[in-house]
Design an enzyme around this catalytic site. Sequence first.
Site: not given
Length: 429
Positions: A228, A244
């Site tokens: 990420e 997410k």
Amino acid sequence: MQEFHFSDLKITPEHFRRKALYWAEKFAQVAHFNGNEIPYLYDGFENLLAVSDVKTVAFSGKKVFEQLTEISASEKFLCGLFSYDLKNKIETLESHHEDFIGFPDAHFFEPEILLTFSEKTVSISTQKVECETILQQILTTEIPEIQPQQINWQSRTSEAKYLENVCHIQNHILEGDVYELNYTIEFFAENATVFPLALFEALNQKSPTPFAGFFKLNHSVLMCASPERFLKKEDRNLISQPIKGTIKRGKNDQEDAQLKNQLLNDEKERAENLMIVDLVRNDLSRSAETGSVKVEELFGIYGFQQVFQMISTITAQARPEENLATILQHTFPMGSMTGAPKISAMQLIEQYEDHRRGLYSGTIGYVKPNGDFDFNVVIRSLQYNAETKYLSYKVGSAITIDSVPEKEYQECLLKAKAIMEVLPHPTLP
């Protein structure tokens, strides 16, 4: 700066990179960033190795952002980190749990020696000795053979306590305190004798990601396999790519396609992702030209070795007066690791988590002389204090009103799968 071709050196790029890592281990400060050549929107980390023995002072106290403003204008290449607990300097928050690893709230260093890797070459920049001398030191470095270690892991939060806390968090959601909260747990080992570089290599091989990194600051060491990005700045373009949504990989292409489609169409995962996208849009708008915040990709599904992830990409044009310090004050910590609203989520995180996050859910990255920068989200990572021999990894998931506590716990174990395989965990599947 001097450039060397691997073909002239008669060594493969990967073998040279490994030798360079073990050569770097003797320095007090080491930062290695590795994008693993993984295709990624706006690319991953550049492949860099930076070292220094020059003592530097960690940023702390109320002057941390003044110091960050100074380094933003320094026109130097810098490597650094921000721990999650920097939140306490941005908002009226506190962290009460004990810190067993020892990374400061913020820390940057200017490399004495910087190696920049490409597919065919390595470039060496140095303030210390001749480039040829460094090259020969690296080429003559031996790579030790180290066997995988058996670690006596402990869980700081029992499964029963985890399930109970998820139910408490869902009650807060019902009461309107938060919409979503990222709840994390820690697995740790005491008196653990490990070899951090070997662990990083094993982790990076098991789970190659676009924002992998190794960061050593004296006795404190991070071994990171993060998929990420927190924030990247290219000229005035700001890029944030929150994750997410997680699902396991399949056993074959057909199962992969089925699971990928399942994640894409999972209403709960899409709702989680959308909440954080809205939070990031709001964070970036505080540093951005009016009307410039855009969602370039919503619900993108990216495949990594262990999991599929749902990733969205938000961009904005920074106002001319914005710099690293001001942008950080507007965006840190990253919403994907807190929840929404952010301040309420961080207050509840301190209430329900039983460990200090430290560098976990913070960030490591680099700042270029022109002020551009790139920082990841520190997840899927091991942390180690070589002096106290304390070893730790932390995992979490987003809790919403639709969360099933047992499934959330299993998601935590899925995210830790690569680490569990690198360091066998006798008490967990």
